[in-house]
Design a protein around this motif. Structure first.
Motif, short mmCIF file in Angstrom:
data_model
loop_
_atom_site.label_atom_id
_atom_site.label_comp_id
_atom_site.label_asym_id
_atom_site.label_seq_id
_atom_site.Cartn_x
_atom_site.Cartn_y
_atom_site.Cartn_z
N PHE A 139 1.96 -3.70 -4.54
CA PHE A 139 0.79 -2.91 -4.93
C PHE A 139 -0.31 -3.22 -4.09
CE2 PHE A 139 3.31 -2.68 -9.20
CZ PHE A 139 3.65 -1.26 -9.00
N LEU A 140 -0.38 -4.35 -3.40
CA LEU A 140 -1.46 -4.81 -2.64
C LEU A 140 -1.04 -5.37 -1.22
CD1 LEU A 140 -4.46 -4.85 -2.96
CD2 LEU A 140 -4.16 -7.16 -3.78
N ASN A 141 -1.05 -6.57 -0.96
CA ASN A 141 -0.53 -7.17 0.26
C ASN A 141 0.26 -8.58 0.04
OD1 ASN A 141 -1.17 -9.08 2.59
ND2 ASN A 141 -1.63 -7.22 3.37
N ASN A 199 4.58 -1.59 0.45
CA ASN A 199 3.01 -1.36 0.03
C ASN A 199 2.72 0.12 -0.13
OD1 ASN A 199 1.90 -4.37 1.72
ND2 ASN A 199 2.62 -4.19 -0.36
N ASP A 200 3.34 0.84 0.98
CA ASP A 200 2.77 2.11 0.80
C ASP A 200 3.42 2.98 -0.26
OD1 ASP A 200 1.41 1.81 3.23
OD2 ASP A 200 3.05 2.44 4.65
N TYR A 201 4.61 2.73 -0.60
CA TYR A 201 5.20 3.20 -1.96
C TYR A 201 4.59 2.82 -3.16
CZ TYR A 201 9.19 5.12 0.98
OH TYR A 201 9.87 5.92 1.91
N GLY A 202 4.14 1.62 -3.18
CA GLY A 202 3.54 1.14 -4.36
C GLY A 202 2.24 1.62 -4.42
N ASP A 203 1.32 1.99 -3.45
CA ASP A 203 0.05 2.50 -3.36
C ASP A 203 0.40 3.80 -4.00
OD1 ASP A 203 -2.65 2.20 -3.14
OD2 ASP A 203 -2.37 3.64 -1.32
N GLN A 227 5.59 -7.49 7.94
CA GLN A 227 5.50 -6.03 8.45
C GLN A 227 6.31 -5.01 7.61
OE1 GLN A 227 6.99 -5.50 12.45
NE2 GLN A 227 5.14 -4.34 12.94
N LYS A 228 7.55 -5.31 7.36
CA LYS A 228 8.43 -4.66 6.26
C LYS A 228 7.83 -4.57 5.10
CE LYS A 228 11.98 -4.10 9.26
NZ LYS A 228 12.18 -2.93 9.77
N MET A 229 6.97 -5.65 4.58
CA MET A 229 6.61 -5.20 3.30
C MET A 229 5.38 -4.19 3.13
SD MET A 229 7.84 -7.05 0.80
CE MET A 229 6.67 -6.90 -0.45
N ARG A 230 4.77 -3.89 4.50
CA ARG A 230 3.85 -2.82 4.29
C ARG A 230 4.78 -1.42 3.97
NH1 ARG A 230 1.32 -4.40 10.17
NH2 ARG A 230 0.36 -6.38 9.55
#
Length: 589
Positions: free
Chosen positions: A349-351, A510-514, A504-507
């Motif tokens: 959800f964040l970083n 993060n977009d889906y979590g956001d 980089q892949k986790m971003r």
């Protein structure tokens, strides 16, 4: 406060020095802590023991106990005095108020006892002592196939001497056999033949089996101490006591008129281990001794002993260090799981980098706590470990709030340093409020009286120290690390390698979590919040109704109460009650 936060954010080297200090001194503090099953408490009990052979309980009460109790009245610092009078002996227990020095009170009690001038004639000297605190550590059984009890007892004494020679072990108790005694079985026909009475034999043994002083002799050069040392401890040493001298000068010895042997008393007291006669040996630890260290040394001795002997063996019956080690493993497991959950959910959800620095605060908070725990006489025990397990779930809250707010300020266009300063300052009031309320809630344990206060006070100390250190970590260390972290840098969509590629892949995650978080905020939370604000009376009434239902359930017995929760035991105990006078052989069979 803003200047302090800004200083450490701009001078990250100072923050790293603090972190290194927490790690080094925290490890030393953790290794220096002793271990015990329950928190250590100072003794608050003074015992007075009186021995008066041949006296009835009433004589003990009137001639000894009441006189001492009268002199104890009015002594400042005494909480309660209780006594018990029995045949031949009596005991008085003096409980000291919290905050009074036990050694000073021991002198006061001794002075009060000495003021009694009319104790009964024939009473043995009174023993006034403080009750030393000791806790069971490990208990093991010594047994062997067809090995007599006397041999087991002698071997147990040898084991006791071996264990006392080990550093860190001082309190050892041996049980499982009756008291020893010397039996003198007199032959009545032989007594009649020699014209000797039972009283003459009793007097002969009493007058010969003595250990006493007879004064001293002074000369111009030396001083000689006269001492009669003729006490015997074994039956064969009594065999040659002269009982009577006949007319022809012949001495009748005790062995001529009686059979003398060493034996155990007829008290039906015995211990069995795996259907074999056994002797139980229990090691206890004092306040200055370490439970886990003592248990490990005893287990090493047991292993070596069983390798050296085959006809007898030692088996551990109860080991309290096992429970303590299990709690420590549970704490470690919870800490690891807690950090992993923080990393996973914040990464979603964040970083990911923000999640790492938030989770980094967990070990720092515990290491900081270990630095100061020893100053409050905290030990590694089941209650202190319980406090550590409780506080794990509280620690990461502040870090999550600060990290998320700093990231929000960065997304609003501020520089990393400015975002760290403004983001931290903005949430200081709610974070301090949350910490203070938690500290106040746990500090109530410190004001409890008696044994409960001593036990649960250590839980409070652990929680309070850990939360205070975590507050320093969240307000100073965490913002400084985030300000210089790559999490607060412009995104670079160029292909990465290694660990950078994972971030980089986790971003994408993060977009889906956001998006999921925004949906829950807009579709679930916001409508409920609007309804609650529009219907304030109804919302408030729901919570009041829930409170009334809770109290009603407790009063009606639906929600039961207990001082301590019932937990299943790992032992099964069976008590057998037989009619008075039943033979020990029948009971045993």
């Amino acid at each position: 406060m803003r200047k302090v936060i800004a200083y450490f954010i701009k001078h990250s080297v100072a923050v790293n020095v603090i972190v290194v200090g927490f790690v080094i001194f925290g490890i030393f503090g953790m290794l220096s802590l002793k271990s015990s099953f329950f928190p250590l408490t100072d003794s608050k009990i003074i015992n007075i023991n009186a021995t008066y052979p041949g006296a009835s309980p009433q004589e003990i009460e009137e001639g000894v106990v009441l006189k001492i109790e009268d002199n104890l009245k009015g002594i400042e610092g005494i909480d309660r005095v209780t006594s018990a009078s029995r045949e031949n002996s009596g005991s008085i227990t003096v409980e000291i108020l919290k905050g009074y020095n036990i050694d000073f009170m021991l002198l006061e009690v001794k002075n009060a006892v000495d003021r009694v001038s009319s104790f009964p004639v024939g009473m043995e000297p009174l023993v006034v002592s403080k009750q030393e605190q000791s806790r069971p550590t490990i208990s093991f059984a010594l047994s062997g196939e067809n090995v007599p009890l006397y041999t087991l007892k002698q071997l147990a004494r040898d084991i006791e001497n071996d264990l006392r020679g080990i550093d860190g072990i001082s309190q050892i108790a041996i049980s499982g056999y009756p008291n020893e005694e010397i039996e003198i079985a007199v032959n009545e026909n032989t007594l009649l033949g020699y014209d000797i009475s039972f009283e003459e034999i009793s007097n002969a043994v009493a007058s010969s089996n003595i250990l006493t002083t007879g004064g001293n002799i002074k000369t111009d050069r030396e001083e000689y101490l006269i001492r009669a040392n003729s006490r015997s401890y074994y039956g064969n040493e009594l065999s040659y006591i002269p009982v009577k001298t006949l007319a022809d000068g012949t001495s009748v010895l005790l062995k001529d008129v009686a059979i003398i042997r060493d034996r155990f008393s007829e008290t039906p007291n015995a211990t069995y281990y795996d259907n074999k006669l056994a002797v139980n040996i229990t090691v206890t630890s004092t306040n200055s001794e370490d439970l886990i260290d003592a248990a490990d040394k005893v287990k090493a001795y047991i292993e070596d002993y069983n390798q050296r002997f085959t006809n007898v063996q030692l088996d551990v019956v109860r080991d309290l260090s096992v429970t303590l080690n299990q709690r420590t493993a549970l704490l470690t497991e919870n800490a690891v799981v807690g950090m992993l959950l923080v990393l996973i959910f914040l990464s979603i959800f964040l970083n990911t980098r923000l999640a790492f620095w938030v989770a980094f605060g967990l070990p720092i908070a515990f290491l900081g706590m270990f630095i100061f725990a020893g100053q409050f006489d905290v030990t590694i025990n089941v209650l202190s470990l319980f406090g550590m397990i409780i506080v794990i779930g509280i620690l990461v809250d502040d870090g999550i709030v600060i990290a998320e707010n700093i990231y929000q300020h960065y997304e609003d266009g501020k520089s990393p340093v400015q975002a760290a300063i403004d983001g931290t300052m903005e949430v200081i009031p709610p974070i301090l409020s949350a910490i203070i309320t938690t500290l106040l809630a746990f500090s109530t344990f410190l004001f409890l009286e008696g044994r409960i206060g001593d036990i649960f006070g250590e839980v409070s100390v652990i929680v309070i120290l850990t939360l205070l250190v975590s507050l320093v970590e969240a307000l100073i260390i965490l913002p400084a690390h985030l300000a210089h972290s790559k999490a607060l840098q412009p995104k670079n969509n160029q292909p990465k390698k290694g660990i950078a590629r994972v971030f980089q892949k986790m971003r994408i995650v993060n977009d889906y979590g956001d998006k999921a978080m925004n949906w829950m905020r807009d579709k679930l939370y916001a409508p409920v919040l609007r309804f609650s604000l529009a219907n304030k009376f109804f919302t408030f009434a729901l919570f009041i109704a829930a409170l009334i239902l809770t109290f009603g359930s407790m009063s009606g017995g639906i929600i039961k109460t207990a001082f301590f929760p019932r937990i299943s035991s790992d032992q099964v105990s069976i008590n057998l009650s037989m009619p008075n006078g039943t033979s020990e052989f029948i009971t045993d069979s």
